[in-house]
Structures are given as structure tokens and as C-alpha cells.
Design a protein around this motif. Structure first.
Motif, short mmCIF file in Angstrom:
data_model
loop_
_atom_site.label_atom_id
_atom_site.label_comp_id
_atom_site.label_asym_id
_atom_site.label_seq_id
_atom_site.Cartn_x
_atom_site.Cartn_y
_atom_site.Cartn_z
N GLN A 42 0.90 -1.33 -0.02
CA GLN A 42 0.20 -0.02 0.12
C GLN A 42 0.74 1.17 -0.01
N TRP A 45 -1.11 4.90 3.10
CA TRP A 45 -2.44 4.37 4.00
C TRP A 45 -2.71 5.26 5.06
N CYS A 47 -4.82 6.32 8.67
CA CYS A 47 -5.97 5.96 9.80
C CYS A 47 -6.10 7.48 10.53
N GLU A 51 -0.54 8.83 8.78
CA GLU A 51 -0.37 8.29 7.41
C GLU A 51 1.11 7.52 7.39
N VAL A 55 3.86 0.89 2.51
CA VAL A 55 3.74 -0.44 3.32
C VAL A 55 4.26 -1.57 2.35
N VAL A 64 7.38 -0.75 7.04
CA VAL A 64 6.69 0.46 6.89
C VAL A 64 7.77 1.53 6.57
N ARG A 96 -1.46 0.01 14.18
CA ARG A 96 -2.66 0.38 13.48
C ARG A 96 -2.84 -0.48 12.50
N TRP A 97 -1.87 -0.30 11.25
CA TRP A 97 -2.06 -1.12 10.16
C TRP A 97 -2.32 -2.64 10.33
N HIS A 100 -5.55 -3.70 11.28
CA HIS A 100 -6.74 -3.71 10.34
C HIS A 100 -6.30 -4.64 9.16
N HIS A 101 -5.28 -5.30 9.36
CA HIS A 101 -4.62 -6.19 8.24
C HIS A 101 -4.17 -7.68 8.84
#
Length: 133
Positions: A42, A45, A47, A51, A55, A64, A96-97, A100-101
Motif C-alpha cells: 500500500q 495508508w 488512519c 499516514e 507499506v 513500514v 494500527r496497520w 486492520h490487516h
């Protein structure tokens, strides 16, 4: 008649010179990562906490990447702009990433910084530092 709502239109992202410079640096950084065998998952990204520029995966590790782009006339080298507070924020964003993943990969998580320096003449200089935090 369509009528004017009285609101000022926000210009497209690419019309802002700073954003265009950053986007160009991110494009160069992504190309460098791909050339070294990494896979981009990505870009940009977002949230509520901020940002992540890029990724990617490097083998079984999640990476990251923070990208900093500067013109050669700037007073500070791009890498110098990533201080302790920024790396702490990148760690939070990585968490956080992962939330979500689906959680951490077998190879763990690494935070890299890519500095792009654009000289007045000649090719851009792209530096990649692995594992800054």
C-alpha cells in the motif's frame, strides 16, 4: 442553473508544489524498493493517527517506510527530518496497520526511512536506511 455554492474549490493534490515533490519522491522510493525485491502492499495508508507513506514486504517481514524528499538547496538532509518522535509515531501507525490487516507477519515488522535528495542538476539521490526503529 447549477449555481455557485460560495465555497472555494480545493485544488487537485498535484497542483500543490510541496505535495507534488513528495509524490515524486514516493514514486522514486517505491521504484527503489521494487528494484531491491520488495513488494509494495500500500501507499499513503491513512488512519486517525496519521499516514504511512509505503507499506511493503521484504521476504516474510512487513516494512513500514517513511519517505522524505528535499531539494538540494534545503537546509536539512531528508534523513535528518526523521527524529525520535517520528519513529515513535511510525511504530504506532504500524500497530494500527496490523490491527486492520490481520496481525504481525512471521518475519516481524521493520521501519525503514528513504531519503530522496533532488540536486539542481543530475539524477536524484535515493538513500534507503533499514530498521531505524
Amino acid at each position: 442553473m447549477g449555481g455557485d455554492t460560495g465555497r472555494t474549490r480545493t485544488p487537485a493534490r498535484t497542483t500543490d508544489p510541496r505535495r507534488a515533490l513528495g509524490r515524486y519522491g514516493e514514486d522514486l522510493a517505491a521504484r527503489r524498493l521494487i528494484e531491491t525485491g520488495m513488494q509494495i502492499l500500500q501507499r499513503n495508508w491513512r488512519c486517525r493517527d496519521g499516514e504511512i507513506d509505503i507499506v511493503a514486504t521484504d521476504g516474510d517481514a512487513l516494512v513500514v517506510c517513511e519517505v522524505k524528499t528535499r531539494r538540494a538547496s534545503a537546509y536539512e538532509h531528508p534523513m535528518a527530518a526523521v527524529r525520535a518522535a517520528k519513529t515513535a509515531r511510525l511504530r504506532r501507525l504500524a500497530e494500527r496497520w496490523l490491527e486492520h490487516h490481520g496481525g504481525p507477519p512471521p518475519g516481524g515488522v521493520r521501519i525503514d526511512v528513504i531519503g530522496v535528495l533532488l540536486p539542481a542538476r543530475g539524477a536524484p539521490v535515493v538513500e534507503h536506511v533499514r530498521g531505524v526503529a
